[in-house]
Structure formats: C-alpha cells, structure tokens
Motif scaffolding. Structure first.
Motif, PDB file in Angstrom:
ATOM      1  N   THR A  73       0.570  -1.054   0.257  1.00 59.35           N
ATOM      2  CA  THR A  73      -0.384   0.166   0.104  1.00 59.35           C
ATOM      3  C   THR A  73       0.872   1.098   0.261  1.00 59.35           C
ATOM      4  N   VAL A  74       2.046   1.370   0.686  1.00 61.48           N
ATOM      5  CA  VAL A  74       2.858   2.549   0.762  1.00 61.48           C
ATOM      6  C   VAL A  74       2.655   3.274   2.329  1.00 61.48           C
ATOM      7  N   ILE A  75       1.157   3.166   1.870  1.00 63.48           N
ATOM      8  CA  ILE A  75       1.063   4.379   2.745  1.00 63.48           C
ATOM      9  C   ILE A  75       0.678   3.555   4.522  1.00 63.48           C
ATOM     10  N   ASP A  76       0.149   1.982   4.338  1.00 67.04           N
ATOM     11  CA  ASP A  76      -0.453   1.279   5.313  1.00 67.04           C
ATOM     12  C   ASP A  76      -0.029  -0.316   5.248  1.00 67.04           C
ATOM     13  N   GLY A  77       1.684   0.022   4.787  1.00 63.54           N
ATOM     14  CA  GLY A  77       2.347  -1.386   5.076  1.00 63.54           C
ATOM     15  C   GLY A  77       1.874  -2.353   3.814  1.00 63.54           C
ATOM     16  N   VAL A  78       2.368  -3.615   4.606  1.00 62.23           N
ATOM     17  CA  VAL A  78       2.136  -4.567   3.166  1.00 62.23           C
ATOM     18  C   VAL A  78       1.015  -5.816   3.416  1.00 62.23           C
ATOM     19  N   LYS A  79      -0.077  -5.556   2.847  1.00 59.71           N
ATOM     20  CA  LYS A  79      -1.434  -5.944   3.653  1.00 59.71           C
ATOM     21  C   LYS A  79      -1.176  -7.765   2.928  1.00 59.71           C
ATOM     22  N   LEU A  80      -1.161  -8.928   3.950  1.00 56.75           N
ATOM     23  CA  LEU A  80      -1.079 -10.069   3.387  1.00 56.75           C
ATOM     24  C   LEU A  80      -2.947 -10.544   3.013  1.00 56.75           C
ATOM     25  N   MET A 402      -2.237   9.695  -6.224  1.00 57.06           N
ATOM     26  CA  MET A 402      -1.906   8.392  -6.364  1.00 57.06           C
ATOM     27  C   MET A 402       0.131   8.489  -5.725  1.00 57.06           C
ATOM     28  N   GLY A 403       0.714   7.031  -5.813  1.00 52.81           N
ATOM     29  CA  GLY A 403       1.342   6.343  -5.498  1.00 52.81           C
ATOM     30  C   GLY A 403       1.186   5.311  -4.893  1.00 52.81           C
ATOM     31  N   ALA A 404       0.156   5.414  -3.976  1.00 44.74           N
ATOM     32  CA  ALA A 404      -0.366   4.797  -3.119  1.00 44.74           C
ATOM     33  C   ALA A 404      -1.374   4.224  -3.575  1.00 44.74           C
ATOM     34  N   ILE A 405      -1.548   2.328  -2.411  1.00 51.48           N
ATOM     35  CA  ILE A 405      -2.713   1.710  -2.330  1.00 51.48           C
ATOM     36  C   ILE A 405      -3.958   2.281  -1.426  1.00 51.48           C
ATOM     37  N   ASP A 406      -4.851   3.039  -1.727  1.00 49.74           N
ATOM     38  CA  ASP A 406      -5.835   3.504  -0.511  1.00 49.74           C
ATOM     39  C   ASP A 406      -7.216   3.489  -1.067  1.00 49.74           C
ATOM     40  N   VAL A 407      -7.916   3.747  -0.512  1.00 50.84           N
ATOM     41  CA  VAL A 407      -9.785   4.611  -1.131  1.00 50.84           C
ATOM     42  C   VAL A 407      -9.667   5.277  -1.167  1.00 50.84           C
ATOM     43  N   GLY A 408      -9.607   6.165  -2.718  1.00 50.65           N
ATOM     44  CA  GLY A 408      -9.983   7.127  -2.888  1.00 50.65           C
ATOM     45  C   GLY A 408      -8.958   7.217  -4.684  1.00 50.65           C
ATOM     46  N   TYR A 409      -7.801   6.453  -3.973  1.00 51.81           N
ATOM     47  CA  TYR A 409      -6.448   6.763  -4.877  1.00 51.81           C
ATOM     48  C   TYR A 409      -6.944   6.269  -6.053  1.00 51.81           C
ATOM     49  N   LYS A 410      -6.418   6.395  -7.289  1.00 48.26           N
ATOM     50  CA  LYS A 410      -6.323   6.402  -8.401  1.00 48.26           C
ATOM     51  C   LYS A 410      -5.982   5.166  -8.742  1.00 48.26           C
ATOM     52  N   ALA A 411      -6.521   4.402  -9.839  1.00 44.96           N
ATOM     53  CA  ALA A 411      -6.535   2.420  -9.602  1.00 44.96           C
ATOM     54  C   ALA A 411      -4.972   2.409 -10.687  1.00 44.96           C
ATOM     55  N   ASN A 412      -3.998   2.749 -10.698  1.00 41.65           N
ATOM     56  CA  ASN A 412      -2.400   2.774 -11.274  1.00 41.65           C
ATOM     57  C   ASN A 412      -1.628   1.758 -10.038  1.00 41.65           C
ATOM     58  N   LEU A 413      -2.166   0.494 -10.555  1.00 44.66           N
ATOM     59  CA  LEU A 413      -1.522  -0.469 -10.333  1.00 44.66           C
ATOM     60  C   LEU A 413      -0.528  -1.148 -10.478  1.00 44.66           C
TER      61      LEU A 413
END
Length: 454
Positions: A73-80, A402-413
C-alpha cells in the motif's frame, strides 16, 4: 474522330517534357542517385520509430476485484491475503472477503500488487532516437524560456513508452532541457491517444538549470576566466528572476505597459502557486539556488541533489525537496567512497529532507525500479524505496491521489509475481492505469519473438 488541335498541341508538349526529363535522369550522376536512395531508405526506416502500434486501453467499464493478494500500500505497509476492489478508475475498497457481485474476479493468490511507479526527470516522448537530432525535441534555442510548455512537444505514440511501462512505470514527468530557464514540465500517463488524454494536472513546474563550475584550470588566467564566466551566468539568472519579479509587482497594480510572455508565464511562481525545479548537484550550486529561492519565497525542488544531504539544515529551513537522480552513478569526485552515490538516499533520509528518486533519461528510465532497489542495499527499507518512486514522487509534483494503494486513490496498479524492485525476481503480469488494463506488448518483445523463430 480526330483530336482537337489544342488538345493535340498539349499532348505533344507533355511528350516533349517526358523525353526531356528522361534525358536528365540518364545524365544524373551515380552519387546523386545514392544520396536519394539512402535518404529514402532512412525515411522508410525511421518512420515506424515515431509511433508504436499498441492500442490505448478503453476506460474502465466493469469493476474488478482482486482476491487474496499481497497489497504493497505504501501508506499502510503490506497487507497479505487481502482483497482490492477498483471501479470507475479508482480504488473503492480494501479488506478481507470483499463482495462485489458485478465485478470481474481476478485471483491474486501468490501475487503482489504495487502502486504504479512514477518516473521523474525524464525526456520520454521528447526523444525517439538519441543520435537523430530531428527526433529530439527536448531542447529549445535561447536561455530564458519559462513560457515554453514541454507538453506541446510530447509524443504519446513514442515507440519507447511501451518499453518503459512494462517495468511497472505508469506515469512520467516529462522535463525540458536547457542551459538556464528551460520551460515547464508536465506529468503524463503512459497510455493515451492524445496529448490531452496523457496530461495529468499538477502544480506548474518551472525548470532552471544552474550553471556548473567544472574543474578549475591550474593556469591562473584560465581559472579566472572560468570563474568570471560562471559568475556572469549566475548574474544573468538573477537578473532574469529580478526582471520577472518587477513584472509581477507591476501586474499587481495593473501597470504592465507591454505584455511579455516570459514574465507573464512566471507569475504563478511569484504568487506561490508553482514550484521551481533547480537542476543542481554540487554544494555551491545548491546553496546559491537556495539563496535565490529564499529571497523570493519560491517553492524549491532540487533535481540531481548529489550534495543535498550535506545541507539538511538549509534545505529544511526553506522546506525544499530533492529529486535524487544519481543512484546508479559513480561518485562525482575522485576522493569520495565508491558507494557514496548509492548511499545518498539513506543520507537524505537521515537529514530528514523530503526526497524522491528520479532517473534522468528517456529509454533508460525503465531502470527506475532497479535504482530504487539499489537503495535497499545501502540503507533504505523496501517500503521507503518503493515510496520514493511512487507516493513521494507524486507528492513532490503536487498530486495527492496517486502513488499509493488506498481508498479514493487512482487505480494505477502493477500486478507482479515477485518483488518489483528486484529485476531477478519480478515478473510483471498486468499494469493498470486509471483502472484500464494496459497492453504490455512492445517493440522489443516483438523483435524477441521474431528472432526466436529464426
């Protein structure tokens, strides 16, 4: 029926012209013929290099649910073993056992999902073939060109772009080059039909290339000439910024007598609505750039930043940021440790200077993940390294979704089977930009497949 006299005369005239041209052609020298042949051949060879044939993806129309993936996520660590739902080009939900009846399900078991990487300080879409001047639009004549917008020269069909995004890079900062005030950069998506589609709104960014004082000559007169030339170039920059400031003051009281596009374009910088990206590496350059920024209250970003870690107190005082671009380079000075370039990101972190990693190139910017991975071996954690080429890069450009995996962020994955920062392990399977699955085919892979069947 006999032809009319006028028609007959015209036909005879045309026949004479054809005969005359034929005689000229026969007399043409072999050298001239070779010149025309190679010119024509060059046109045939280089035309395909200006446009790739990968079709840009259509806007996301169906929700996608990734299940049981490892989310970096970059913001909240790695979620397995976590689910990720994207819809309408954005991240809608993250959690366990998500339910989305109308979504397309993609099994993410044993797969890693990263935010799309952002390449800073590139000339992507401006340079096609480095050795061909006509295919290089990164420079412009003159030294004071703040009014120039690099997006007007960007080629979204560049053959290089697909070779970059296959490494997980979804966006790039396209930067003009020059000797002084070179113009304005832009953030672009690496999958688009047009320039308008590619452009991502950011804060206005002006680029200033600070003069460089090279190795001084041992001859006293030559050394004095070098320093005088350097001082004059710095004075010219100071004068230009001063002229722009006077223009700004006049605009505040509506007393502009003559419109000047250069200073008109600089108004957002003096208003605090834009950033000044100063390309500088040495301590002397950075100190002088910081002094200028402090005088006019500019928002400063140092690009290059080799000696920036030595000036933590100064840069933090004016809230400056750094884009470090020399992660894979040798030391600048002979008496420095061989691994200093590799350790500087960790030194910037210790100095608490906000920074991101860049890779100053066009085709070679594909090595950005490798550069970030290099920093892990020299002081940064994997999360810090990933953040330096994703979220931190977005924040330096003034983009907050942009640049993170979090709710509301653009789905650039980026979906990979291995570590995206390790070229020996990573195996990127899918790339999404605004929720659109991108075609990962490219010219290099096409040639590989072609000669594999030989």
């Amino acid at each position: 029926m006999k032809p009319l006299p006028l028609v007959t005369q015209e036909l005879n005239k045309q026949l004479e012209q054809v005969k005359a041209q034929s005689i000229v052609n026969k007399k043409m020298s072999m050298i001239t013929k070779r010149v025309l042949f190679y010119f024509s051949l060059g046109c045939i060879v280089t035309l395909p290099a200006y446009a790739h044939d990968m079709i840009p993806a259509e806007a996301q129309s169906t929700a996608i649910l990734f299940t049981n993936a490892s989310l970096h996520t970059v913001i909240d660590g790695v979620k397995l073993n976590t689910d990720l739902l994207i819809e309408d080009g954005k991240i809608k939900a993250i959690g366990q056992n998500l339910i989305a009846p109308k979504a397309r399900i993609i099994d993410g078991t044993d797969k890693h999902i990263y935010p799309g990487l952002i390449a800073l300080d590139t000339s992507l879409g401006l340079v096609e073939v480095e050795m061909m001047r006509p295919s290089n639009d990164s420079y412009e004549v003159g030294e004071i060109n703040p009014q120039l917008e690099v997006i007007t020269a960007f080629n979204p069909d560049s053959e290089i772009i697909p070779t970059i995004r296959v490494n997980g890079i979804t966006h790039a900062q396209v930067v003009p080059q020059g000797d002084s005030l070179a113009g304005q950069s832009s953030l672009v998506s690496l999958d688009s039909w047009t320039v308008e589609d590619a452009l991502v709104p950011t804060q206005t960014a002006f680029h200033l290339y600070w003069p460089r004082l090279g190795r001084l000559s041992q001859d006293k007169e030559k050394r004095l000439e070098q320093t005088d030339k350097y001082d004059q170039r710095v004075a010219d920059i100071s004068q230009a910024i001063s002229d722009g400031y006077r223009y700004f003051l006049a605009s505040k009281v509506n007393k502009i007598n003559k419109l000047d596009l250069r200073w008109q374009s600089l108004l957002p910088l003096y208003k605090g609505e834009a950033q000044l990206f100063v390309h500088a590496n040495t301590q002397k350059q950075i100190e002088e750039a910081a002094s200028l920024a402090k005088q006019y209250h500019f928002k400063l970003v140092i690009v290059g930043g080799y000696d920036a870690w030595r000036l933590g107190e100064l840069l933090n005082e004016i809230e400056a940021k750094v884009i470090y671009t020399r992660t894979l380079s040798l030391p600048m000075r002979k008496d420095e440790p061989i691994d200093l370039s590799f350790r500087i990101p960790a030194l910037l972190k210790q100095a608490e200077i906000p920074f991101a990693l860049g890779f100053s190139s066009d085709w070679n910017s594909r090595n950005l993940p490798l550069a970030a991975g290099q920093t892990v071996a020299y002081g940064l954690t994997k999360q810090e390294a990933l953040k330096s080429v994703s979220l931190d890069a977005a924040r330096i450009l003034g983009v907050d979704d942009m640049g993170a995996i979090d709710v509301g962020y653009k789905a650039n994955l980026v979906v990979s089977k291995g570590d995206i920062l390790d070229p020996m392990e990573t195996k990127i399977e899918k790339v999404y930009i605004d929720g659109r699955e991108i075609d990962l085919n490219n010219r290099q892979q096409q040639l590989y497949q072609k000669y594999l069947k030989r």
